[in-house]
Design an enzyme around this catalytic site. Sequence first.
Site, PDB file in Angstrom:
ATOM      1  N   LYS A  24       0.790  -2.618   8.520  1.00 60.70           N
ATOM      2  CA  LYS A  24       0.490  -2.674   7.081  1.00 60.70           C
ATOM      3  C   LYS A  24       1.440  -3.686   6.479  1.00 60.70           C
ATOM      4  O   LYS A  24       2.647  -3.577   6.642  1.00 60.70           O
ATOM      5  CB  LYS A  24       0.816  -1.316   6.411  1.00 60.70           C
ATOM      6  CG  LYS A  24      -0.226  -0.259   6.583  1.00 60.70           C
ATOM      7  CD  LYS A  24       0.188   1.001   5.813  1.00 60.70           C
ATOM      8  CE  LYS A  24      -0.593   1.132   4.548  1.00 60.70           C
ATOM      9  NZ  LYS A  24      -0.588   2.493   4.006  1.00 60.70           N
ATOM     10  N   LYS A  41       3.586  -0.431  11.270  1.00 64.98           N
ATOM     11  CA  LYS A  41       2.391   0.359  10.930  1.00 64.98           C
ATOM     12  C   LYS A  41       1.183  -0.567  10.748  1.00 64.98           C
ATOM     13  O   LYS A  41       0.154  -0.162  10.253  1.00 64.98           O
ATOM     14  CB  LYS A  41       2.609   1.125   9.615  1.00 64.98           C
ATOM     15  CG  LYS A  41       3.580   2.273   9.687  1.00 64.98           C
ATOM     16  CD  LYS A  41       3.405   3.226   8.488  1.00 64.98           C
ATOM     17  CE  LYS A  41       3.957   2.687   7.223  1.00 64.98           C
ATOM     18  NZ  LYS A  41       3.933   3.652   6.114  1.00 64.98           N
TER      19      LYS A  41
HETATM   20  N1  C2G Z   1      -2.636   8.914  -0.676  1.00 65.49           N
HETATM   21  C1  C2G Z   1      -3.513   9.790  -1.315  1.00 65.49           C
HETATM   22  N2  C2G Z   1      -4.652   9.310  -1.873  1.00 65.49           N
HETATM   23  C2  C2G Z   1      -4.936   7.980  -1.823  1.00 65.49           C
HETATM   24  C3  C2G Z   1      -4.049   7.087  -1.193  1.00 65.49           C
HETATM   25  C4  C2G Z   1      -2.884   7.580  -0.615  1.00 65.49           C
HETATM   26  O1  C2G Z   1      -3.253  11.006  -1.373  1.00 65.49           O
HETATM   27  N3  C2G Z   1      -6.084   7.539  -2.408  1.00 65.49           N
HETATM   28  C5  C2G Z   1      -1.426   9.475  -0.069  1.00 65.49           C
HETATM   29  C6  C2G Z   1      -1.383   9.288   1.437  1.00 65.49           C
HETATM   30  O2  C2G Z   1      -2.134  10.316   2.081  1.00 65.49           O
HETATM   31  C7  C2G Z   1       0.104   9.406   1.724  1.00 65.49           C
HETATM   32  C8  C2G Z   1       0.744   8.832   0.449  1.00 65.49           C
HETATM   33  O3  C2G Z   1      -0.284   8.821  -0.568  1.00 65.49           O
HETATM   34  O4  C2G Z   1       0.482  10.777   1.862  1.00 65.49           O
HETATM   35  C9  C2G Z   1       1.271   7.424   0.650  1.00 65.49           C
HETATM   36  O5  C2G Z   1       0.203   6.633   1.131  1.00 65.49           O
HETATM   37  P1  C2G Z   1       0.578   5.250   1.857  1.00 65.49           P
HETATM   38  O6  C2G Z   1       1.517   4.495   1.001  1.00 65.49           O
HETATM   39  O7  C2G Z   1      -0.688   4.622   2.336  1.00 65.49           O
HETATM   40  O8  C2G Z   1       1.433   5.782   3.097  1.00 65.49           O
HETATM   41  P2  C2G Z   1       1.113   5.672   4.658  1.00 65.49           P
HETATM   42  O9  C2G Z   1       0.905   4.270   5.036  1.00 65.49           O
HETATM   43  O10 C2G Z   1       0.087   6.693   4.931  1.00 65.49           O
HETATM   44  O11 C2G Z   1       2.550   6.047   5.288  1.00 65.49           O
HETATM   45  O12 C2G Z   1       5.604   8.242   8.127  1.00 65.49           O
HETATM   46  C10 C2G Z   1       4.441   8.374   7.335  1.00 65.49           C
HETATM   47  C11 C2G Z   1       3.984   7.045   6.805  1.00 65.49           C
HETATM   48  O13 C2G Z   1       5.053   6.329   6.204  1.00 65.49           O
HETATM   49  C12 C2G Z   1       2.857   7.265   5.797  1.00 65.49           C
END
Ligand code: C2G
Length: 139
Positions: free
Chosen positions: A47, A45
């Site tokens: 990340k 990803k």
């Molecule tokens: N999130 C949120 N508000 C934020 C930051 C994150 O609502 N300020 C939510 C994201 O939208 C996501 C969840 O928290 O639904 C987890 O965020 P991340 O750890 O950044 O996950 P991500 O990299 O988006 O991975 O298969 C799907 C992926 O694994 C999602």
Amino acid sequence: MKKTVITYGTFDILHVGHINLLRRARELGDRLVVGLSSDEFNQGKHKSSLLNYENRKAVLESIRWVDEVFPEHNWEQKIGDIKKYGADIFVMGHDWEGKFDFLSEFCRVHYLPRTEDISTTEIKRSLSVVVKDAANERS
Ligand code: C2G
């Protein structure tokens, strides 16, 4: 009939945005299971998480809204996971709006508003500034 909610993420350096998402996801049902991105999948990803999978898993498992955490290894496992956990609702933050609509064949798909003005990326950036300033003061 107990409703199971499923969501996925990296959840590195946990903050209120993650907590709001997990709480609201859990409140849509009776049980929340979380697919936690493995360290290897994170690389896919583009990340890099500061905390490794075991650390991020331990943190998530300690949250009252989370009932179970399992590894997310790839983009293709969601349908199998939905069947395996009997998930009734798939939830993601709205930054993913539309990306997982194909799952609506297997369960309800629901996007929740993200929490504004906070992100792990921003926290890391602020941290690097603090570290740099401290280094400058010492030199
Ligand atoms: N999130 C949120 N508000 C934020 C930051 C994150 O609502 N300020 C939510 C994201 O939208 C996501 C969840 O928290 O639904 C987890 O965020 P991340 O750890 O950044 O996950 P991500 O990299 O988006 O991975 O298969 C799907 C992926 O694994 C999602």
